[in-house]
Design an enzyme around this catalytic site. Sequence first.
Site, PDB file in Angstrom:
ATOM      1  N   ASN A 209       0.816  -1.212   0.000  1.00  0.00           N
ATOM      2  CA  ASN A 209       0.000   0.000   0.000  1.00  0.00           C
ATOM      3  C   ASN A 209       0.850   1.263   0.000  1.00  0.00           C
ATOM      4  O   ASN A 209       0.325   2.357  -0.280  1.00  0.00           O
ATOM      5  CB  ASN A 209      -0.918   0.009   1.230  1.00  0.00           C
ATOM      6  CG  ASN A 209      -2.280  -0.593   0.918  1.00  0.00           C
ATOM      7  OD1 ASN A 209      -2.875  -0.308  -0.110  1.00  0.00           O
ATOM      8  ND2 ASN A 209      -2.739  -1.453   1.801  1.00  0.00           N
TER       9      ASN A 209
ATOM     10  N   CYS B  42      -7.109  -0.630   9.233  1.00  0.00           N
ATOM     11  CA  CYS B  42      -6.772  -1.448   8.067  1.00  0.00           C
ATOM     12  C   CYS B  42      -6.207  -0.489   7.025  1.00  0.00           C
ATOM     13  O   CYS B  42      -5.282   0.262   7.315  1.00  0.00           O
ATOM     14  CB  CYS B  42      -7.972  -2.230   7.575  1.00  0.00           C
ATOM     15  SG  CYS B  42      -9.466  -1.256   7.291  1.00  0.00           S
TER      16      CYS B  42
ATOM     17  N   ASP C  43     -13.924  -0.983   6.582  1.00  0.00           N
ATOM     18  CA  ASP C  43     -14.360  -2.349   6.291  1.00  0.00           C
ATOM     19  C   ASP C  43     -13.891  -3.328   7.374  1.00  0.00           C
ATOM     20  O   ASP C  43     -14.679  -3.769   8.203  1.00  0.00           O
ATOM     21  CB  ASP C  43     -13.853  -2.791   4.916  1.00  0.00           C
ATOM     22  CG  ASP C  43     -14.567  -2.076   3.786  1.00  0.00           C
ATOM     23  OD1 ASP C  43     -15.800  -1.907   3.885  1.00  0.00           O
ATOM     24  OD2 ASP C  43     -13.913  -1.665   2.817  1.00  0.00           O
ATOM     25  N   ARG C  44     -12.644  -3.667   7.372  1.00  0.00           N
ATOM     26  CA  ARG C  44     -12.139  -4.604   8.372  1.00  0.00           C
ATOM     27  C   ARG C  44     -12.041  -3.980   9.758  1.00  0.00           C
ATOM     28  O   ARG C  44     -12.200  -4.683  10.768  1.00  0.00           O
ATOM     29  CB  ARG C  44     -10.761  -5.122   7.929  1.00  0.00           C
ATOM     30  CG  ARG C  44     -10.818  -6.078   6.770  1.00  0.00           C
ATOM     31  CD  ARG C  44      -9.482  -6.298   6.120  1.00  0.00           C
ATOM     32  NE  ARG C  44      -9.069  -5.141   5.309  1.00  0.00           N
ATOM     33  CZ  ARG C  44      -8.023  -5.153   4.487  1.00  0.00           C
ATOM     34  NH1 ARG C  44      -7.288  -6.257   4.371  1.00  0.00           N
ATOM     35  NH2 ARG C  44      -7.707  -4.088   3.787  1.00  0.00           N
TER      36      ARG C  44
ATOM     37  N   ARG D 218     -21.156  -1.151  -0.777  1.00  0.00           N
ATOM     38  CA  ARG D 218     -20.944  -2.571  -0.473  1.00  0.00           C
ATOM     39  C   ARG D 218     -22.199  -3.400  -0.738  1.00  0.00           C
ATOM     40  O   ARG D 218     -22.108  -4.561  -1.108  1.00  0.00           O
ATOM     41  CB  ARG D 218     -20.522  -2.742   0.986  1.00  0.00           C
ATOM     42  CG  ARG D 218     -19.214  -2.045   1.341  1.00  0.00           C
ATOM     43  CD  ARG D 218     -18.029  -2.676   0.629  1.00  0.00           C
ATOM     44  NE  ARG D 218     -16.785  -2.008   0.970  1.00  0.00           N
ATOM     45  CZ  ARG D 218     -16.142  -1.165   0.187  1.00  0.00           C
ATOM     46  NH1 ARG D 218     -16.658  -0.873  -1.019  1.00  0.00           N
ATOM     47  NH2 ARG D 218     -15.018  -0.603   0.560  1.00  0.00           N
TER      48      ARG D 218
ATOM     49  N   CYS E 160     -52.025  -2.429  23.917  1.00  0.00           N
ATOM     50  CA  CYS E 160     -53.483  -2.420  23.758  1.00  0.00           C
ATOM     51  C   CYS E 160     -54.129  -3.087  24.961  1.00  0.00           C
ATOM     52  O   CYS E 160     -53.683  -4.147  25.414  1.00  0.00           O
ATOM     53  CB  CYS E 160     -53.870  -3.138  22.467  1.00  0.00           C
ATOM     54  SG  CYS E 160     -55.663  -3.324  22.252  1.00  0.00           S
TER      55      CYS E 160
ATOM     56  N   CYS F  67     -55.916  -6.694  23.285  1.00  0.00           N
ATOM     57  CA  CYS F  67     -55.081  -7.762  22.738  1.00  0.00           C
ATOM     58  C   CYS F  67     -53.656  -7.709  23.221  1.00  0.00           C
ATOM     59  O   CYS F  67     -52.851  -8.576  22.864  1.00  0.00           O
ATOM     60  CB  CYS F  67     -55.105  -7.719  21.208  1.00  0.00           C
ATOM     61  SG  CYS F  67     -54.372  -6.224  20.502  1.00  0.00           S
TER      62      CYS F  67
ATOM     63  N   CYS G  31     -65.348   3.265  28.138  1.00  0.00           N
ATOM     64  CA  CYS G  31     -64.558   2.827  29.292  1.00  0.00           C
ATOM     65  C   CYS G  31     -63.305   3.659  29.496  1.00  0.00           C
ATOM     66  O   CYS G  31     -62.699   3.615  30.568  1.00  0.00           O
ATOM     67  CB  CYS G  31     -64.190   1.355  29.154  1.00  0.00           C
ATOM     68  SG  CYS G  31     -63.125   0.981  27.736  1.00  0.00           S
TER      69      CYS G  31
ATOM     70  N   CYS H  84     -67.266  -2.750  24.818  1.00  0.00           N
ATOM     71  CA  CYS H  84     -68.304  -1.749  25.060  1.00  0.00           C
ATOM     72  C   CYS H  84     -69.331  -1.729  23.928  1.00  0.00           C
ATOM     73  O   CYS H  84     -70.519  -1.488  24.155  1.00  0.00           O
ATOM     74  CB  CYS H  84     -67.676  -0.374  25.238  1.00  0.00           C
ATOM     75  SG  CYS H  84     -66.634  -0.226  26.712  1.00  0.00           S
TER      76      CYS H  84
END
Length: 1194
Positions: A322, A409, A414-415, A455, A1121, A1124, A1140, A1170
């Site tokens: 590099n 890196c 990335d790495r 990527r 809720c 449910c 209610c 209700c």
Amino acid sequence: MRHSLECIQANQIFPRKQLIREDENLQVPFLELHGESTEYVGRAEDAIIALSNYRLHIKFKESLVNVPLQLIESVECRDIFQLHLTCKDCKVIRCQFPTFEQCQDWLKRLNNAIRPPGKIEDLFSFAYHAWCMEVYASEKEQHGDLCRPGEHVTSRFKNEVERMGFDMNNAWRISNINEKYKLCGSYPQELIVPAWITDKELESVAGFRSWKRIPAVIYRHQSNGAVIARCGQPEVSWWGWRNADDEHLVQSVAKACASDSQSSVGKVSTRNSCRGFPNAGDLSDVEFDASLSNASGTESLALQPQKLLILDARSYAAAVANRAKGGGCECPEYYPNCEVVFMGMANIHSIRRSFQSLRLLCTQMPDPGNWLSALESTKWLHHLSVLLKSALLVVHAVDRDQRPVLVHCSDGWDRTPQIVALAKLLLDPYYRTVEGFQVLVEMEWLDFGHKFADRCGHGENSDDLNERCPVFLQWLDCVHQLQRQFPCSFEFNEAFLVKLVQHTYSCLFGTFLCNNAKERGEKQTQERTCSVWSLLRAGNKAFKNLLYSSQSEAVLYPVCHVRNLMLWSAVYLPCPSPSTPTDDSCAPYPAPGTSPDEPPLSRLPKTRSFDNLTTTCDNMVPLASRRSSDPSLNEKWQEHGRSLELSSFAGSGEEVPAIDSLRRPSRLLGGAELSVAAGVAEGQMENILQEATKEESGVEEPTHREHTEVPEVKEEAPLAKESRTAAQGSGVLYQEPQLDDATLRSHLGPSLSSFSQGIPEHREVGHSVLSSSLPASLRGEDSQEVPVEQPQVENIAEDRENVVPAVPVDVKIGLGTSESSPLLPSQVPFETRGPHMNNSVHMLLEDKVKSESGPQLHHRPCLASSGRFSGKDMLPIAPEPRSAERPQWDSVLHRTSSPGNTLSLMMQAPCALPLDKCRQRIVCNGALETENKASEQPAGFDTLQKYPTPNGHCANGETGRSKDSLSHQLSATSYSSAHSCSRNLHHKWLNSHSGRPSTTNSPEQPSRSHLDDDGMPVYTDTIQQRLRQIESGHQQEVETLKKQVQELKSRLESQYLTSSLRFNGDFGDEVTSIPDSESNLDQNCLSRCSTEIFSEASWEQVDKQDTEMTRWLPDHLAAHCYACDSAFWLASRKHHCRNCGNVFCSSCCNQKVPVPSQQLFEPSRVCKSCYSSLHPTSSSIDLELDKPIAATSN
């Protein structure tokens, strides 16, 4: 103002496209998401293919493919008639067409659809958010926060600095040099650096590091103060450049660590100081002063910090190479007190080739002969091993050696995030929670600029294939490996990671759009798209690991060898999931004490709906194995909390409602609800419930007196066995197979009291049965307050042999021809039903009791009262309502025998109303709740009600629980589902609020049950399902014990009041008034609705409601809720009931009716409960019945 305009005009900004059908009879085979529009629907060879602006959907006969368009990497035509689709998650899809022209047409359509967008607004996540906001704009409340991540994500930087305990006074400081990204576009705006490093020095360092990615601290070990920092490679080049400010900054990181650890009071003892800093000797706090904020102050320190570890993810050869591109690595001579280590991790091009090899391998034949060698040749597991070793090296340095670490890196996006994020996951248990993991991904991957757009290939005009690489997927695979090795250390399960893989590429959410935070800010993705964390939120039980323990290992040290790693089959390997619902199956767990290889005697094996059950049983065909497409066992538990009602029983001439092709839970004899998913044998559920009962309850093991007869049953001839099965089935079909003994015993109490008062000669027996059915701890055996008398159980048990043959043996139940027909309860093995399954005995015993107890009722018992059998009337006279019209659990007849072999005869007070007046829900205070009529449901609910939600309620909002106080409540407790995030909730919400008509019924519709909220296939984990069953069993036991305690208390109070009335001479009036009240047809009659006829609290409650206005529950106090119990989030809104005052979701509060008690004389929004009490009673004519199944004789 502009944002509100976007919400209002979403249909103009993202208009729907015209649907093109190749065949006019074709329908869209899936429920569309907000903003999704299907463009093409056609026929492939033995398949239906549909293409929308979000997904490609292919429905084969035995399976289906449902993949987002952005998940498809390439499409090509092979063998003239076949399309070959390659996906970014290692999947390969093949679709055959009858003609070459049709294949080419779909090839062009798909290539146009998967092309990288010309502008980012072309991605579906923007249309999805805009249409969501348009739907919400019609409501008064603001719902934008539901598309956003939680506060732990939005305030992550500040929270993390405080949590990790950085010393911001002496050692560290937060630099704003990158405010508005003016220094580095791929870095966050706030950076942690040593306190004495100035911004001018940072600017100098930025010129020396690749892409101006300067060393920045990202993690601090809370015990020893060691930190992890990250950066880009130094730009040394061939000329060997160096930068004094960069060298000073790197050394200052180590000095700040020593300062931070020493300045913390009591952090480091003398012994630990010598261990952590061997050259420092005995150090005192005097050597550290407040002048550390400038460089001259640090130079005067006599501190010898730990040696800093510089971890270069590349190999040494790659780092030197590099230098030709202007990069390089740190020279040890220029960085004293530092150690440089090279890890030899492959670059993105090698990883991409390895992944392509893995994808090619996984799409070959299912069982290649050279699988292991071919897998090794891909080097995918080898790359995972190197990544894990790199992260483990960082963990060793920080945790054991107490050394700071600097990771980089080449570019640092990335790495580098792979290593540091994995190291933080191993070091800190917080990041192994759902919230912590979200923070980890946001900080290390998103804030520090991983190039997701390049990527993943969904960036603007990102056509460069060399930039694509599954870097984030590789890291998630490492997290999956850790989950396998440490199953109790992660709060989230594998389904969480699978979803994250899918939505990394799907572009349904805007979390992973663009390449860095700067671009996301410019595109306003946070304001214009939804966050993936709104789906993967901490409250979603579908992603919760039930094995998780917060007390597990603080620091994880995994084994990183290749032989210890496993291929992530849930992501990479092709599987038939999700297939059509008719393929659902699950192999039952073997009964205790039996060999899994040998089916138990007299047990009908699990078969497909088209198999001959009798033939299969006689031939002892091995039980069908579970397939990945089969329905969740948890769906059984989800239906466990639904309402249950018993019909009256008369002649055998009526037909039995069938199970329709859309797999709705059907109603069989007596109102018992059976799951139509042909996946779990009832015997398996019995084993599960019995195991949970044995593990959690303190009840003694039952005696096995009645099981001594089982060998005789097993020895019977086939004809006798078949007759016995039919005979038992005729008395058992109305019972829900999921209910265990503990649940049925929980309904003891007032009902038995009411019944026993009508039968004086059996009063003491019934009372003692209740006492004997309770645990010893609840009965209070040492107390003499409630003297009871043990019944003669032996006499009852001895009568069983004489009673069973009396059941008619010619009564058979036809299974019909529906593919989704479940196993009937009559097919449950005799020995696995448990004591409470042998209802034919109880039925006849009750008849015997009735014959001895005086005059019979003149009116037919209603559905809500005790349905009784006569000796000749074995089948119900009235058909049952649909699953969408199920009543609650109130006033249910329960027949069971206690674990101690005590026969419990539990009867509700009979109702004298005619049958057509009895299809009502009964609540404890006497209010009658009518069933919802199909004609009153909104448009689109005819289809939606066919899909049960995980909480056991249909999508049209039918509730399955009553929220009255426990002392006045007869309904069984509804337990929260393991999947609190209801399936297809986005789609149901769209149909119910936008007014868009749902697709008509078609053969393609059953595939919808396998699609989740996000339109993706539902991932199921059998281990987690089993754990949820155990957890539900435990919760059931706890609730049962609570209910028993409350009912015992209520019974004692009732007994005390009874004795008081006798003393005052008023008891006779109360008893003599009961027949009059039973004959009263007034709907407000209370004596037939409440089993506590002497309770004064119920009358007080009614008076209070009549005189006071209802106060609304504040919005901020309601997270779920009221009906449910589903959590409020992106696709589930809050609505107040005007009667209610409680808060419900839209499905549970979508009816309107005048509420005079609240001075509301115009139709106003009320909840289902209700509405039933305020609306006139619906007649039985309005109830639409399911397709009947004829009762035939074999």
